[in-house]
Design a protein around this motif. Structure first.
Motif, mmCIF file in Angstrom:
data_model
loop_
_atom_site.group_PDB
_atom_site.id
_atom_site.type_symbol
_atom_site.label_atom_id
_atom_site.label_comp_id
_atom_site.label_asym_id
_atom_site.label_seq_id
_atom_site.Cartn_x
_atom_site.Cartn_y
_atom_site.Cartn_z
ATOM 1 N N LEU A 191 0.847 -1.189 0.000
ATOM 2 C CA LEU A 191 0.000 0.000 0.000
ATOM 3 C C LEU A 191 0.882 1.238 0.000
ATOM 4 O O LEU A 191 1.847 1.318 0.767
ATOM 5 C CB LEU A 191 -0.900 0.014 1.240
ATOM 6 N N GLN A 192 0.533 2.211 -0.827
ATOM 7 C CA GLN A 192 1.302 3.456 -0.929
ATOM 8 C C GLN A 192 0.536 4.595 -0.268
ATOM 9 O O GLN A 192 -0.674 4.731 -0.462
ATOM 10 C CB GLN A 192 1.532 3.794 -2.397
ATOM 11 N N PHE A 193 1.269 5.397 0.496
ATOM 12 C CA PHE A 193 0.723 6.569 1.177
ATOM 13 C C PHE A 193 1.621 7.761 0.880
ATOM 14 O O PHE A 193 2.802 7.595 0.585
ATOM 15 C CB PHE A 193 0.689 6.332 2.695
ATOM 16 N N PRO A 194 1.115 8.982 1.001
ATOM 17 C CA PRO A 194 1.950 10.145 0.727
ATOM 18 C C PRO A 194 3.109 10.312 1.709
ATOM 19 O O PRO A 194 4.131 10.899 1.369
ATOM 20 C CB PRO A 194 0.999 11.333 0.807
ATOM 21 N N ASP A 195 2.944 9.775 2.925
ATOM 22 C CA ASP A 195 3.990 9.908 3.941
ATOM 23 C C ASP A 195 3.716 8.937 5.082
ATOM 24 O O ASP A 195 2.672 8.302 5.132
ATOM 25 C CB ASP A 195 4.056 11.359 4.462
ATOM 26 N N ARG A 196 4.683 8.823 5.997
ATOM 27 C CA ARG A 196 4.557 7.906 7.136
ATOM 28 C C ARG A 196 3.353 8.231 8.008
ATOM 29 O O ARG A 196 2.679 7.337 8.509
ATOM 30 C CB ARG A 196 5.810 7.993 8.013
ATOM 31 N N GLU A 197 3.148 9.512 8.235
ATOM 32 C CA GLU A 197 2.035 9.928 9.094
ATOM 33 C C GLU A 197 0.707 9.415 8.543
ATOM 34 O O GLU A 197 -0.129 8.911 9.289
ATOM 35 C CB GLU A 197 2.022 11.449 9.236
ATOM 36 N N SER A 198 0.514 9.555 7.243
ATOM 37 C CA SER A 198 -0.728 9.076 6.613
ATOM 38 C C SER A 198 -0.860 7.562 6.738
ATOM 39 O O SER A 198 -1.955 7.042 6.986
ATOM 40 C CB SER A 198 -0.760 9.467 5.137
ATOM 41 N N ALA A 199 0.251 6.859 6.544
ATOM 42 C CA ALA A 199 0.226 5.401 6.652
ATOM 43 C C ALA A 199 -0.146 4.969 8.068
ATOM 44 O O ALA A 199 -0.998 4.098 8.257
ATOM 45 C CB ALA A 199 1.590 4.833 6.260
ATOM 46 N N LYS A 200 0.474 5.593 9.055
ATOM 47 C CA LYS A 200 0.184 5.239 10.439
ATOM 48 C C LYS A 200 -1.235 5.639 10.834
ATOM 49 O O LYS A 200 -1.892 4.918 11.591
ATOM 50 C CB LYS A 200 1.199 5.896 11.372
ATOM 51 N N LYS A 201 -1.706 6.748 10.316
ATOM 52 C CA LYS A 201 -3.069 7.183 10.628
ATOM 53 C C LYS A 201 -4.073 6.131 10.158
ATOM 54 O O LYS A 201 -5.028 5.819 10.861
ATOM 55 C CB LYS A 201 -3.354 8.542 9.986
ATOM 56 N N TRP A 202 -3.856 5.578 8.963
ATOM 57 C CA TRP A 202 -4.748 4.523 8.476
ATOM 58 C C TRP A 202 -4.561 3.248 9.310
ATOM 59 O O TRP A 202 -5.533 2.698 9.820
ATOM 60 C CB TRP A 202 -4.495 4.202 6.999
ATOM 61 N N TYR A 203 -3.311 2.789 9.451
ATOM 62 C CA TYR A 203 -3.057 1.512 10.117
ATOM 63 C C TYR A 203 -3.598 1.499 11.549
ATOM 64 O O TYR A 203 -4.191 0.516 11.985
ATOM 65 C CB TYR A 203 -1.562 1.178 10.120
ATOM 66 N N PHE A 204 -3.390 2.572 12.268
ATOM 67 C CA PHE A 204 -3.820 2.622 13.667
ATOM 68 C C PHE A 204 -5.235 3.165 13.853
ATOM 69 O O PHE A 204 -5.682 3.336 14.989
ATOM 70 C CB PHE A 204 -2.819 3.421 14.505
ATOM 71 N N SER A 205 -5.944 3.411 12.743
ATOM 72 C CA SER A 205 -7.324 3.904 12.851
ATOM 73 C C SER A 205 -8.195 2.845 13.521
ATOM 74 O O SER A 205 -7.947 1.636 13.420
ATOM 75 C CB SER A 205 -7.884 4.238 11.470
ATOM 76 N N ASP A 206 -9.228 3.313 14.206
ATOM 77 C CA ASP A 206 -10.166 2.385 14.840
ATOM 78 C C ASP A 206 -10.786 1.458 13.801
ATOM 79 O O ASP A 206 -10.947 0.257 14.044
ATOM 80 C CB ASP A 206 -11.264 3.146 15.578
ATOM 81 N N ALA A 207 -11.119 2.006 12.628
ATOM 82 C CA ALA A 207 -11.768 1.204 11.582
ATOM 83 C C ALA A 207 -10.871 0.054 11.141
ATOM 84 O O ALA A 207 -11.315 -1.100 11.053
ATOM 85 C CB ALA A 207 -12.133 2.083 10.390
ATOM 86 N N TYR A 208 -9.593 0.346 10.866
ATOM 87 C CA TYR A 208 -8.715 -0.731 10.406
ATOM 88 C C TYR A 208 -8.401 -1.709 11.533
ATOM 89 O O TYR A 208 -8.400 -2.927 11.332
ATOM 90 C CB TYR A 208 -7.415 -0.222 9.778
ATOM 91 N N GLN A 209 -8.114 -1.216 12.709
ATOM 92 C CA GLN A 209 -7.772 -2.114 13.811
ATOM 93 C C GLN A 209 -8.913 -3.073 14.132
ATOM 94 O O GLN A 209 -8.673 -4.232 14.483
ATOM 95 C CB GLN A 209 -7.332 -1.321 15.037
#
Length: 99
Positions: A57-75
């Motif tokens: 998966l590609q994200f614009p930056d680390r912050e965006s990637a972590k925001k998705w990965y650690f989101s309540d929805a994904y977790q």
């Protein structure tokens, strides 16, 4: 700098749990700047033990990637992935574009 999350599935433990995960994982992308570059396409292991599949998966930056990965929805959805298989997930920065 562009960042990537690479998922490597080593072994499947519970196919029904993985099926539930697959049915809901894409819904967690809503509102996140993510592009799936690889989604369990054909692969060839050149080094190391065999694996079952890869997702990149590609994200614009680390912050965006972590925001998705650690989101309540994904977790919440990821619980089925955790039950369903042994995975490795790696967050990695891309290479800066050269002029």
């Amino acid at each position: 700098m562009t960042a990537y999350i690479v998922f490597e599935r080593d072994t499947t433990e519970d196919q029904q749990a993985l099926d539930r995960y697959a049915a809901h994982a894409d819904g967690t992308f809503e509102g996140h700047p993510v592009t799936a570059l690889v989604d369990y396409g054909p692969h060839e292991v050149l080094e190391g033990p065999p694996i079952e599949g890869v997702v990149v998966l590609q994200f614009p930056d680390r912050e965006s990637a972590k925001k998705w990965y650690f989101s309540d929805a994904y977790q919440k959805v990821a619980q089925d992935r955790f039950r369903g298989a042994t995975y490795r997930a790696v967050l990695v920065d891309g290479v800066a574009a050269q002029a």
